[in-house]
Scaffold this motif. Sequence first.
Motif, PDB file in Angstrom:
ATOM      1  N   PHE A 184      52.527 -14.696 -14.809  1.00 25.78           N
ATOM      2  CA  PHE A 184      51.093 -14.463 -14.879  1.00 25.78           C
ATOM      3  C   PHE A 184      50.392 -15.290 -13.802  1.00 25.78           C
ATOM      4  CE2 PHE A 184      50.006 -12.046 -18.787  1.00 25.78           C
ATOM      5  CZ  PHE A 184      51.292 -11.823 -19.228  1.00 25.78           C
ATOM      6  N   TYR A 185      49.497 -14.633 -13.078  1.00 22.84           N
ATOM      7  CA  TYR A 185      48.739 -15.264 -12.007  1.00 22.84           C
ATOM      8  C   TYR A 185      47.247 -15.184 -12.321  1.00 22.84           C
ATOM      9  CZ  TYR A 185      53.039 -14.484  -9.311  1.00 22.84           C
ATOM     10  OH  TYR A 185      54.340 -14.453  -8.871  1.00 22.84           O
ATOM     11  N   CYS A 186      46.515 -16.235 -11.977  1.00 21.77           N
ATOM     12  CA  CYS A 186      45.070 -16.080 -11.971  1.00 21.77           C
ATOM     13  C   CYS A 186      44.622 -15.949 -10.517  1.00 21.77           C
ATOM     14  CB  CYS A 186      44.348 -17.212 -12.682  1.00 21.77           C
ATOM     15  SG  CYS A 186      44.344 -18.795 -11.855  1.00 21.77           S
ATOM     16  N   ALA A 187      43.495 -15.301 -10.346  1.00 23.06           N
ATOM     17  CA  ALA A 187      42.990 -15.019  -9.009  1.00 23.06           C
ATOM     18  C   ALA A 187      41.471 -15.032  -9.026  1.00 23.06           C
ATOM     19  CB  ALA A 187      43.505 -13.661  -8.524  1.00 23.06           C
ATOM     20  N   ALA A 188      40.900 -15.239  -7.848  1.00 23.60           N
ATOM     21  CA  ALA A 188      39.451 -15.293  -7.725  1.00 23.60           C
ATOM     22  C   ALA A 188      39.001 -14.432  -6.549  1.00 23.60           C
ATOM     23  CB  ALA A 188      38.992 -16.730  -7.509  1.00 23.60           C
ATOM     24  N   MET A 189      37.840 -13.827  -6.695  1.00 26.76           N
ATOM     25  CA  MET A 189      37.274 -13.088  -5.584  1.00 26.76           C
ATOM     26  C   MET A 189      35.757 -13.229  -5.572  1.00 26.76           C
ATOM     27  SD  MET A 189      37.766  -9.084  -6.548  1.00 26.76           S
ATOM     28  CE  MET A 189      37.673  -8.487  -8.233  1.00 26.76           C
ATOM     29  N   VAL A 190      35.214 -13.108  -4.372  1.00 30.05           N
ATOM     30  CA  VAL A 190      33.781 -13.170  -4.188  1.00 30.05           C
ATOM     31  C   VAL A 190      33.157 -11.929  -4.838  1.00 30.05           C
ATOM     32  CG1 VAL A 190      31.920 -13.206  -2.494  1.00 30.05           C
ATOM     33  CG2 VAL A 190      34.043 -14.465  -2.044  1.00 30.05           C
ATOM     34  N   PRO A 191      32.161 -12.099  -5.681  1.00 27.56           N
ATOM     35  CA  PRO A 191      31.588 -10.951  -6.388  1.00 27.56           C
ATOM     36  C   PRO A 191      30.677 -10.106  -5.509  1.00 27.56           C
ATOM     37  CG  PRO A 191      30.385 -12.919  -6.961  1.00 27.56           C
ATOM     38  CD  PRO A 191      31.525 -13.363  -6.097  1.00 27.56           C
ATOM     39  N   ILE A 192      30.640  -8.819  -5.833  1.00 28.44           N
ATOM     40  CA  ILE A 192      29.704  -7.915  -5.186  1.00 28.44           C
ATOM     41  C   ILE A 192      28.337  -8.034  -5.847  1.00 28.44           C
ATOM     42  CG2 ILE A 192      29.171  -5.485  -4.774  1.00 28.44           C
ATOM     43  CD1 ILE A 192      32.198  -4.993  -4.742  1.00 28.44           C
ATOM     44  N   ASN A 193      28.345  -8.211  -7.161  1.00 25.99           N
ATOM     45  CA  ASN A 193      27.121  -8.418  -7.929  1.00 25.99           C
ATOM     46  C   ASN A 193      27.488  -9.176  -9.205  1.00 25.99           C
ATOM     47  OD1 ASN A 193      28.080  -6.442  -9.876  1.00 25.99           O
ATOM     48  ND2 ASN A 193      27.415  -4.876  -8.410  1.00 25.99           N
TER      49      ASN A 193
END
Length: 125
Positions: A94-103
């Motif tokens: 299991f991996y956690c991940a992050a991304m810049v939100p669009i909104n």
Amino acid sequence: QLQLVESGGGLVQPGGSLRLSCAASGFNSDHYVIGWLRQAPGKEREGVSCISISGSSIMYADSVKGRFTITRDSAKNTVYLQMNNLKPEDTAVFYCAAMVPINDAHCGFWGWDYWGQGTQVTVSS
């Protein structure tokens, strides 16, 4: 340095529970979409759950709906994945991940900018 560190994996019997933690450092995770993904042996990585920056949007893969719950703890800069009624087919890294939100409501299983190193979950009797 932006970092995501997963913990909480392990060996559990079918029907058991685990809580995975994704601790963020070097950035405020409240400003990012956070997700959990997994990869089983011989299979492609798949999205399990995600939570928007506002918390108003949460998604789960059909295979885990009703069993897994994703939550944020802003004070600890950590996102959790509570996994109940685990099944052998949940065995995976299991991996956690992050991304810049669009909104504020953005939540999805693709387009990740940052990844943790993964934690192994094994469901077996």
